[in-house]
Design an enzyme around this catalytic site. Structure first.
Site, PDB file in Angstrom:
ATOM      1  N   LYS A  22       0.823  -1.210   0.000  1.00 19.17           N
ATOM      2  CA  LYS A  22       0.000   0.000   0.000  1.00 19.17           C
ATOM      3  C   LYS A  22       0.855   1.257   0.000  1.00 19.17           C
ATOM      4  CE  LYS A  22      -1.782   1.735   3.933  1.00 19.17           C
ATOM      5  NZ  LYS A  22      -1.791   3.200   4.114  1.00 19.17           N
ATOM      6  N   ARG A  93      -4.257  10.826   4.182  1.00 24.14           N
ATOM      7  CA  ARG A  93      -3.047  11.621   4.430  1.00 24.14           C
ATOM      8  C   ARG A  93      -2.141  11.639   3.199  1.00 24.14           C
ATOM      9  NH1 ARG A  93       0.298  13.861   8.165  1.00 24.14           N
ATOM     10  NH2 ARG A  93       2.526  13.456   7.949  1.00 24.14           N
ATOM     11  N   ASP A 117      -5.150   8.668   9.352  1.00 22.96           N
ATOM     12  CA  ASP A 117      -5.243   8.072  10.679  1.00 22.96           C
ATOM     13  C   ASP A 117      -5.065   9.107  11.785  1.00 22.96           C
ATOM     14  OD1 ASP A 117      -5.575   5.536   9.671  1.00 22.96           O
ATOM     15  OD2 ASP A 117      -3.444   5.059   9.705  1.00 22.96           O
ATOM     16  N   MET A 334       7.273   6.839  17.750  1.00 17.71           N
ATOM     17  CA  MET A 334       7.056   7.809  16.685  1.00 17.71           C
ATOM     18  C   MET A 334       5.708   8.523  16.729  1.00 17.71           C
ATOM     19  SD  MET A 334       8.997   5.724  13.642  1.00 17.71           S
ATOM     20  CE  MET A 334       9.010   7.117  12.517  1.00 17.71           C
TER      21      MET A 334
END
Length: 427
Positions: A22, A93, A117, A334
């Site tokens: 993806k 995004r 997300d 992260m």
């Protein structure tokens, strides 16, 4: 709207084909804008995110044709728009990935802030830094607007090893005048796919797979046929599914070199697999016991930029750890909101201590019980599916659109592995 109904407690068994990556498909779709000639992309996963990216191309004026299963031919000869519709941009995004190629091709890109997300603060500053250094002007009042009379190659040091910022910089630089050096570049397999695709179109990119990319700009790019590599994040998810359900699963279409960081981290949980060619097999007979560090210390599974363990799999590893004997620290460095889904696992019976937004201590094995869950993002949603399949009783998972953004035909593929799962229309 749909939700998943899952009856847990049944081992998975069977064979599944790995989908195309993806995170490689999305920038490669955007990169088709860099040429007026046809681009054929193969092994494109049939998921929500790729569908939105293709719709954005259509809205910009591209001719987009589904020429075969998982294959799309894109021709951008008649692209005249450089503004991305808000209703499409907010869905994903990755819409930010059109900034670089649109500026390089048309001199301008206009878009609202991208969606995607909800996993904490996700900086876009690095995109702006890279494009500004190449000569673009950037404004961010209400919407993002990028413009440039001419892009000129330069020496860029990215302030973080951002995958999508690296991809935007590369796509802009291939048509810039002169040489561009990008230091602290991301090097994930999907970044490599983009660079290899662009080279097949006539770009001159060296250093692919490293953290320093050298790009000699060219005047134009041609068409190409390019096949996307396998999705190692999906493969890692199916490995976790097999282990958590004490199943035996074979995954085909695997690229062994992509699995090395995963092998180390899964090995800390006593989980092994075999690879022969492009076939990976997870057997039901797993140790499923935490391997402590020297001196009996609690081991840590932490994420980092490639070739470290990928952050997209920390949610999966958290669920798997609930089914393994011993204690492990999961350290998600992260994204500060990605671990908040563990309260749902605790409600299901998991023994997890959330130390702070980034760290969770997991002690297993725990007996999980079915619950009503809501998917917050793609990977946590898949982690909830795995938890539900490992649990006793029925679970209901809502907001499955988030899961299906990243996993192709998930229900059908899980059913083929013996999962007791149905997709229910609740409209």
């Amino acid at each position: 709207m749909y939700e998943y109904h899952i009856e847990g407690g049944f081992p998975t068994k069977g064979t599944v084909q790995a989908s195309g990556n993806k995170n490689a498909a999305l920038p490669c779709i955007a990169a088709a804008l860099l040429t007026a000639e046809p681009v054929t992309l193969k092994n494109i996963p049939d998921i929500e995110d790729t569908g939105v990216m293709l719709e954005i191309l259509k809205a910009l004026g591209a001719d987009v044709q589904n020429t075969a299963s998982h294959e799309w031919r894109i021709t951008c000869a008649n692209v005249k728009r450089n503004d991305i519709p808000a209703e499409l941009s907010k869905k994903i995004r990755a819409s930010i990935l059109f900034a670089g190629p649109l500026v390089a091709r048309t001199g301008k890109a206009i878009m609202p802030p991208p969606g995607g997300d909800v996993i904490g603060r996700r900086r876009l500053d690095t995109h702006f830094l890279a494009l500004t250094e190449l000569g673009a002007r950037v404004t961010t009042e209400g919407k993002f607007e990028f413009s440039a009379n001419k892009l000129v190659g330069t020496d860029i040091f990215l302030d973080e090893t951002s995958v999508t910022a690296t991809e935007n910089a590369v796509m802009a630089a291939v048509l810039a005048e002169g040489r561009t050096d990008i230091t602290n570049a991301a090097s994930e397999p999907h970044v490599q796919d983009l660079c290899n695709m662009l080279n097949s179109m006539g770009a001159k990119i060296s250093g692919v797979g490293s953290n320093i990319l050298h790009i000699d700009g060219v005047k134009k790019l041609g068409g190409t046929e390019y096949s996307i590599g396998p999705d190692f994040m999906e493969i890692g998810s199916f490995i976790g599914l097999a282990a958590a359900t004490h199943g035996s699963v074979t995954i085909t279409g695997v690229r062994e070199r992509d699995m090395r960081p995963l092998r180390i981290s899964y090995g800390k949980l006593g989980i092994r697999w075999e690879i022969e060619g492009d076939v990976l097999t997870v057997n039901a007979a797993q140790e499923m016991k935490v391997n402590t560090d020297l001196g009996g210390m609690i081991p840590k599974i932490d994420d980092s930029p490639w070739p470290g363990f990928p952050p997209d799999l920390t949610s999966i590893m958290t669920v798997v750890a609930t089914q393994v004997e011993g204690t492990v620290l999961i350290f998600e460095k992260m994204f500060e909101s990605r671990m908040f889904f563990v309260d749902k696992l605790i409600n299901m019976g998991a023994r997890i201590t959330l130390c702070d937004p980034h760290r969770a201590v997991v002690t297993g094995p725990s007996t999980l019980h079915g619950d009503h869950l809501v998917s917050p993002d793609v990977r946590a949603g898949m982690a909830m599916v795995i938890a539900a399949m490992a649990a006793h009783g029925e679970s209901v998972i809502s907001n499955v659109y988030q899961i299906e953004r990243g996993y192709e035909h998930l229900v059908e593929r899980l059913q083929a592995l013996g999962a007791h799962i149905t997709r229910v229309d609740i409209n």
